[in-house]
Design an enzyme around this catalytic site. Sequence first.
Site, short mmCIF file in Angstrom:
data_model
loop_
_atom_site.label_atom_id
_atom_site.label_comp_id
_atom_site.label_asym_id
_atom_site.label_seq_id
_atom_site.Cartn_x
_atom_site.Cartn_y
_atom_site.Cartn_z
N CYS A 153 4.86 2.09 6.47
CA CYS A 153 4.01 1.11 5.79
C CYS A 153 4.66 0.46 4.57
O CYS A 153 4.91 -0.74 4.57
CB CYS A 153 2.69 1.76 5.40
SG CYS A 153 1.88 2.53 6.80
C1 UGA Z 1 0.48 4.38 2.78
C2 UGA Z 1 -0.74 4.25 1.87
O1 UGA Z 1 -0.80 5.34 0.95
C3 UGA Z 1 -2.02 4.18 2.69
O2 UGA Z 1 -3.13 3.97 1.83
C4 UGA Z 1 -1.92 3.05 3.69
O3 UGA Z 1 -3.06 2.97 4.52
C5 UGA Z 1 -0.70 3.27 4.57
O4 UGA Z 1 0.48 3.32 3.73
C6 UGA Z 1 -0.62 2.08 5.52
O5 UGA Z 1 -0.31 0.99 5.07
O6 UGA Z 1 -1.03 2.22 6.68
P1 UGA Z 1 1.68 6.44 4.02
O7 UGA Z 1 2.82 5.52 4.24
O8 UGA Z 1 1.17 7.21 5.16
O9 UGA Z 1 0.40 5.64 3.43
O10 UGA Z 1 2.11 7.52 2.93
P2 UGA Z 1 1.99 7.72 1.35
O11 UGA Z 1 1.32 9.00 1.11
O12 UGA Z 1 1.43 6.54 0.70
O13 UGA Z 1 3.52 7.88 0.95
C7 UGA Z 1 4.44 6.82 1.13
C8 UGA Z 1 5.79 7.23 0.63
O14 UGA Z 1 5.80 7.30 -0.80
C9 UGA Z 1 6.27 8.61 1.10
O15 UGA Z 1 7.63 8.54 1.46
C10 UGA Z 1 6.07 9.50 -0.10
O16 UGA Z 1 6.98 10.57 -0.12
C11 UGA Z 1 6.35 8.53 -1.22
N1 UGA Z 1 5.71 8.91 -2.50
C12 UGA Z 1 4.37 8.89 -2.63
C13 UGA Z 1 6.51 9.27 -3.58
O17 UGA Z 1 7.76 9.28 -3.49
N2 UGA Z 1 5.90 9.62 -4.76
C14 UGA Z 1 4.56 9.61 -4.90
O18 UGA Z 1 4.07 9.94 -6.02
C15 UGA Z 1 3.77 9.26 -3.81
#
Ligand code: UGA
Length: 451
Positions: free
Chosen positions: A274
């Site tokens: 995403c």
């Molecule tokens: C993201 C959004 O959080 C969802 O709300 C959205 O619906 C989704 O994209 C989408 O567009 O369908 P997702 O990609 O599943 O969800 O995962 P996240 O939990 O958001 O994490 C994304 C990335 O950011 C991961 O690689 C995670 O490791 C990283 N991250 C997240 C960090 O490095 N630090 C953080 O504090 C949070």
Amino acid sequence: MSSPSISVCGLGYVGLSTAVCFASRGFKVIGVDVDEQKVKLINSGQPLIYEPSLRELLAEPIEKGLLSCTLDYKHAISESRTTFITVGTPAGSDGSIDLRNVEDSSRQIGRALRDQREWHLVVVRSTVTPGTTSQLVKPIIETTSGKKCGVDWGLCMNPEFLREGSAVKDTFKPDRIVIGEHDRTSGDRLENLYRQFYGEQQPPILRMSPVNAEFVKYANNAFLAMKVSYINMIANLCQKISGADILQVAKAIGLDKRIGPLFLEAGLGYGGSCFPKDLKALLDFAKKKGIDAPLIESTIRINESQPLKALEMAEQILVDLEDKRIAVLGLAFKPNTDDLREAVSIRLINALLEKRAKVVAYDPIATDNARRILGDKVLFASSALDCIDGADSCIVVTEWDEFRKLRPEDFERMRNPVVIDGRRIFDPQEFKRVVRFEAIGLGATSMSPSE
Ligand code: UGA
């Protein structure tokens, strides 16, 4: 009142989670996909993707006949009153959004609606750039069905905010529901559907135009990604300040209510299906509108170089990585998923291989997927301990709980106990006593508060 029937077109993690969650609450659901194998597997109770509690939730509705999947759009549309479009919208080679799946799905829905007598609601749930629902989906369905939107059928844009790894939980307990309605009747229908689904636990519902709903999704994801890149930039600075630690900085700024504590976990960058594609699509969209988007550009730029920070740390200690055995703990783009799309691990491993390092990797569930991408360029270990055995350096890439349980003494089996914590899961004081320890956002000589 009997539960309404819905169809869900595109059975990726969003479509499947939506389908399974609705079916588990007694709705009749028909899933549609173009992939025959996927349809067969889901019908036999196998979700195909790893998503916590999805497999368990899938079994009962399939058995009760509440959930079934098909390749046949006509059947799915004629058996349902509301159709969600949840097909993928990948990035094209230039970063722009590729809407071909949405076009195909709309065409199939339109053809199926041609013979339909009853009013039908179509809901775009795929992430699409502003204007797509009204300027692409609507005309395609009107042309192929010969029926008028707002009269013979209704249309809404309803972005999802599900995170991989907690898609089921997020479906049952979303922060809010955003309904972009083509007309009031369409919005009322979708709101009623959600009211039936959530009952007493109704989340706030916001109603707006389709174009605003489309834009909410991009603005939301871009803001979250920007938060991650921001904290990574601050973490990179912390590393240059003796005694600084991003964990303490992030915790304190996160308690400012205007900032909030979430998405301030510094690490090797964001990945997944995403953020990377949505940010590129938003940047491309802004450019086409003649608007500079420097915050988006910087967010992407910081993220692209972030995985290499781990390599730089390894190089600083080992000097030359050639023939050094580097253990990579974690391959999935985040814990609780086997998804490797845009995973930081792949970028880091390719960079390590370019330096002629020998990479041995372990992930609790994403190894099979990684093997398909990396082939025999990498050795795959069967456990975390196996992975670090005899290694010259170990890099934590994904913060699986399983890795949090490792103790400093476990790393003594390495040839050269150098631990690089790319996700800040270990206690520096504890580890520094036993191994050479470096971590994202940890200043060179981090001191305890009493020092
Ligand atoms: C993201 C959004 O959080 C969802 O709300 C959205 O619906 C989704 O994209 C989408 O567009 O369908 P997702 O990609 O599943 O969800 O995962 P996240 O939990 O958001 O994490 C994304 C990335 O950011 C991961 O690689 C995670 O490791 C990283 N991250 C997240 C960090 O490095 N630090 C953080 O504090 C949070």
